[in-house]
Design a protein around this motif. Structure first.
Motif, PDB file in Angstrom:
ATOM      1  N   LEU A  21      94.895 -62.287 -20.128  1.00 44.48           N
ATOM      2  CA  LEU A  21      95.927 -63.243 -19.738  1.00 44.48           C
ATOM      3  C   LEU A  21      96.047 -64.360 -20.771  1.00 44.48           C
ATOM      4  N   ARG A  23      95.552 -64.039 -23.941  1.00 46.91           N
ATOM      5  CA  ARG A  23      96.279 -63.472 -25.077  1.00 46.91           C
ATOM      6  C   ARG A  23      97.775 -63.364 -24.768  1.00 46.91           C
ATOM      7  N   ALA A  24      98.091 -62.986 -23.541  1.00 47.95           N
ATOM      8  CA  ALA A  24      99.499 -62.898 -23.143  1.00 47.95           C
ATOM      9  C   ALA A  24     100.155 -64.266 -23.214  1.00 47.95           C
ATOM     10  N   TYR A  33     109.821 -65.271 -23.972  1.00 45.14           N
ATOM     11  CA  TYR A  33     109.873 -64.152 -23.031  1.00 45.14           C
ATOM     12  C   TYR A  33     110.647 -62.968 -23.598  1.00 45.14           C
ATOM     13  N   LEU A  41     103.030 -56.719 -25.821  1.00 47.83           N
ATOM     14  CA  LEU A  41     102.126 -57.494 -24.979  1.00 47.83           C
ATOM     15  C   LEU A  41     100.839 -56.733 -24.710  1.00 47.83           C
ATOM     16  N   MET A  45      97.128 -57.811 -25.823  1.00 47.18           N
ATOM     17  CA  MET A  45      96.147 -58.037 -24.768  1.00 47.18           C
ATOM     18  C   MET A  45      94.971 -57.074 -24.870  1.00 47.18           C
ATOM     19  N   LYS A  49      99.590 -49.975 -21.380  1.00 44.13           N
ATOM     20  CA  LYS A  49     100.683 -50.391 -20.490  1.00 44.13           C
ATOM     21  C   LYS A  49     100.387 -50.068 -19.030  1.00 44.13           C
ATOM     22  N   LEU A  52      98.240 -52.739 -17.802  1.00 42.10           N
ATOM     23  CA  LEU A  52      99.004 -53.984 -17.669  1.00 42.10           C
ATOM     24  C   LEU A  52      99.758 -54.000 -16.347  1.00 42.10           C
ATOM     25  N   LYS A  59     106.761 -57.521 -16.188  1.00 44.60           N
ATOM     26  CA  LYS A  59     106.772 -58.551 -17.219  1.00 44.60           C
ATOM     27  C   LYS A  59     107.012 -59.933 -16.621  1.00 44.60           C
ATOM     28  N   LEU A  62     103.798 -61.146 -15.128  1.00 46.48           N
ATOM     29  CA  LEU A  62     102.863 -61.487 -16.187  1.00 46.48           C
ATOM     30  C   LEU A  62     103.221 -62.853 -16.787  1.00 46.48           C
ATOM     31  N   ALA A  66     101.006 -66.208 -16.880  1.00 45.98           N
ATOM     32  CA  ALA A  66     100.745 -66.872 -18.157  1.00 45.98           C
ATOM     33  C   ALA A  66     101.155 -68.341 -18.085  1.00 45.98           C
TER      34      ALA A  66
END
Length: 206
Positions: A21, A23-24, A33, A41, A45, A49, A52, A59, A62, A66
């Motif tokens: 998170l 890193r995101a 975005y 992403l 991270m 995927k 994720l 997204k 996430l 973030a």
């Protein structure tokens, strides 16, 4: 043995959610975005995927997570500023915090809450709306703190808490924009200092 190996290899990849998170947040902060895909992403991270999606949903979710991390981490100066004993000290803490956060050595320039969704396409609409609410909520908390200052006599009775909050937050967000444009910490601190010199120049009104 072959069956056991298949089970092991088929397990979802384990990873540190907090680290992923973090890193995101850094990627969204740096690229916005719309500027990053789920594939990018996941790579940043250090996860797949599918992992994720399993851990963070889509997204939009996430990005929300973030933004929460950003609020509680790099931007926590905003909440801490509200605990200052005077309205002027609150304003000073907000502006100095904005300068520090938007010019962190080795980190993205600017503010995730400002630059995170500058594009206006439908793809970025969820993040755009999220950040509008984030900025408005921040301004409202400052307004409420300044209203308390009026009630306690720290600010004059004729002071306008909403006007003062909008002034301080506009300068703070402007500092973020200027930081993203390349202004250095000393230049931004000069902007903050100038704004504080203008703090309630006239304590009464006719």
């Amino acid at each position: 043995m072959a069956g056991s190996r298949s089970v092991v290899m088929g397990r979802p990849r384990e990873f540190d959610i907090d680290e992923a998170l973090e890193r995101a947040m850094q990627v969204f902060w740096e690229r916005g975005y719309e500027g990053v895909s789920l594939t990018c992403l996941a790579k940043a991270m250090g996860i797949t995927k599918p992992s994720l999606y399993a851990a963070f949903g889509d997204k939009k979710e996430l990005f929300r997570r973030a933004l929460e991390r950003y609020t509680e981490g790099p931007a926590d100066y905003g909440m801490r500023a509200l605990e200052e004993p005077t309205a002027r000290a609150v304003a000073e803490a907000i502006l100095r915090g904005a300068v520090r956060t938007t010019t962190r050595p080795g980190g993205p320039e600017g503010c995730l809450g400002v630059q995170g969704a500058l594009a206006s396409s439908e793809v970025g609409r969820p993040a755009h709306d999220m950040l509008v609410e984030w900025r408005n909520s921040s301004a409202l908390r400052v307004e409420e703190r300044f209203q308390r200052a009026v009630d306690e006599g720290d600010l004059p009775r004729d002071a306008d808490p909403r006007r003062l909050a909008r002034y301080i937050m506009t300068v703070a967000f402007g500092i973020a924009v200027q930081a993203a444009s390349g202004l250095g910490r000393d230049e931004l601190q000069d902007i903050a200092d100038t704004a504080l010199e203008c703090w309630l120049p006239n304590r009464t009104r006719d």
